[in-house]
Design a protein around this motif. Structure first.
Motif: not given
Length: 572
Positions: A443-467
């Protein structure tokens, strides 16, 4: 004490202890009042080993009451007592009966669960069970005040078999958990071996069982100590084998009614179970395929789709009447869009659109060959595997329809033109489709740091990412950067939500099926949502999660706290 959740302190001063209100709401006012002296003494005994506030950490305001502290934390009512009755004030001071505000400390360590391992055999019948009832209320209140949960395990049952929830749910299950034989010390060890490392386990048992485990911490025992013409009137309670305390039991008539469950209030309508023809089997679990409150699941037949609308009334979640739709062929994808339910199903080798509700112009114009969108032949093992999974979403963009099939997003334009629209990121490596893992559905744009991350999760207006899938980074314009590290090896992140502005990862461990809400400063295990064969569904926007911990029973709960809203049972 009254049924409103207030405790009366010695000497008649009424101190409103707010965290008790929710706990005592499960009892009738008569039982809550009768249990007052027992609850007050047990709270003092247990409180030394189960504090509401952290013993170490950063200051974080005040939480609860304490019998000691500096004078600036003394309650205003105690200063009034000093002015009006100075001798009584001095007596309470010397007896450590004055009430102070207890400092709350924020800890970065995992809170874990409070686990009550209860002896439910003949040795704890009667008076012992009344003490257990009061102890469970005390432990529940203290666990909730710490942001955790209380779960209960019956000694002698299968290790790891626990139940929790609010007192209105938990107490009846505990009351019905009577066993014909007394457990052994080995039963205690097996039960403790099945717990998580961060859990804080209390043993509620008879002195006989506690004597077999002399060095065990957090052990509460109860035995009869005094009788009246009506029966047992007093019990001797020990915590960790220390000095005993003789406590007064409620009068016999109300005590008997309590042990029969007659003094428990029924759970609110939001936690009651509803019967509906919902065939829930295997991988055909429910799923949210849009940001609406529509819950979709497959029937026993692949051509049956069941829709359940979740309804919110104030703070209470409930369900509308389930609607069972029989389609012309096996359902592939479906989603609620406004006042219409769009369903894509396979009919004689073609993928066709069926619309339930408000019509769309020329629905037949979206019919295409099933193979053109990457679907395997109907009747094949690959197709059967697809229709055994939760229903896929179907998006509507402009006049076209999008669905994720065979690792690619397929766009169906009016007139039956099919084009590819990019990879399905969440299914990389053969994983099942997950809304929360699909970047294009955020629901929100992904931060640049999350663009190339191996793992991405989103929900409730937040985005998380992990290598690596364990150390997660989260960023939001209102909360700033956060970091959450998963301690469970192989835990799958199935959703992302918020609690008080802080991000919360929702995870599930593959081996035990444990569902957890993981914050940067603690972990909460949702026992009532754990152990099912499939992965629970997390709403992409709302604090809702749906799981099937037992076959044929769908539990709708709060994503963060795990508090059950209601259960939908299958009639098949």
């Amino acid at each position: 004490m009254s049924g409103t959740g207030h405790l009366t302190t010695p000497g008649g001063t009424r101190a409103a202890v707010e965290p008790w209100a929710g706990t005592l709401a499960a009892l009738t006012p008569e039982l809550a009042s009768a249990l007052g002296p027992l609850l007050r003494r047990l709270d003092a005994l247990i409180g030394e080993r189960e504090p509401v506030a952290e013993a170490q950490g950063e200051p974080d305001g005040y939480g609860g009451l304490a019998r000691s502290g500096p004078l600036e934390r003394l309650l205003p009512s105690e200063w009034l007592l000093a002015e009006e009755f100075p001798e009584e004030f001095l007596r309470r001071y010397t007896e450590h009966e004055l009430l102070h505000l207890a400092a709350e400390l924020r800890s970065t360590t995992s809170r874990g669960r409070v686990v009550a391992l209860v002896e439910a055999g003949p040795a704890q019948a009667g008076a012992g069970r009344l003490v257990q009832l009061a102890a469970l209320l005390v432990l529940h209140r203290r666990a909730a005040a710490r942001g955790g949960e209380l779960v209960v395990g019956v000694l002698g049952d299968e290790p790891g078999r626990l139940f929790g929830g609010e007192p209105a749910e938990l107490l009846p299950r505990w009351l019905n958990a009577r066993r014909p034989t007394d457990p052994s010390a080995e039963d205690v060890r097996r039960a403790e071996d099945a717990l998580d490392a961060a859990d804080r386990a209390w043993l509620l048992a008879s002195p006989r069982l506690a004597a077999e485990l002399p060095a065990r911490p957090r052990t509460l025992t109860a035995e009869e100590a005094g009788w009246s013409a009506e029966g047992v009137g007093r019990v001797r309670v020990r915590v960790d084998g220390g000095a005993d305390a003789e406590l007064t039991l409620p009068p016999a008539p109300i005590a008997v009614r309590a042990l029969r469950g007659a003094e428990f209030r029924r759970a609110r309508a939001a936690t009651t179970e509803t019967s509906a023809p919902l065939p829930v089997t295997g991988g055909a679990l429910p799923v949210f395929t849009s940001g609406t409150r529509e819950l979709l699941l497959r029937g026993a037949d692949a051509s049956v789709l069941v829709a359940v609308k979740l309804v919110r009334d104030g703070s209470v979640e409930s369900s509308g009447r389930p609607r069972r739709h029989v389609l012309r062929g096996p359902v592939v994808a479906a989603a609620q869009h406004g006042r219409r339910l769009l369903v894509l199903c396979v009919v004689r080798g073609r993928l066709v659109l069926e619309v339930i509700g408000r019509p769309v112009p020329d629905p037949d114009g979206y019919a295409v060959d099933a193979a053109a969108v990457g679907l395997p032949p109907a009747g094949s093992a690959a197709f059967a595997e697809l229709t055994d999974q939760p229903v896929l979403p179907v998006l509507r963009e402009d006049d076209g329809l999008l669905l994720p099939v065979a690792g690619r997003w397929r766009r169906i334009a009016p007139g039956g033109v099919v084009t590819e629209d990019g990879p399905v990121a969440s299914t990389a490596g053969g994983r099942p489709f997950r809304w929360a893992r699909e970047p294009r559905l955020s629901a929100v744009p992904l931060p640049p740091a999350a663009a190339d991350a191996a793992h991405v999760v989103h929900g409730a207006g937040l985005v998380g990412w992990s290598a690596d899938g364990r150390e997660w980074r989260l960023d939001h314009e209102r909360i700033g950067p956060r970091s959450i590290v998963l301690r469970d090896e192989g835990a799958e992140v199935i959703g992302l939500t918020q609690e008080g502005g802080e991000p919360v990862l929702i995870t599930r461990t593959g081996a035990a099926g444990l569902v957890r809400a993981v914050r940067a400063d603690g972990v909460r295990t949702h026992t009532g949502l754990s152990g099912g064969a499939g992965t629970p569904a997390v709403h992409p926007k709302l604090p809702l999660i749906v799981a099937e911990p037992r076959p044929g029973a769908l539990v709708v709960a709060d994503t963060v706290t795990g508090r059950r809203h209601f259960t939908i049972r299958s009639s098949e």
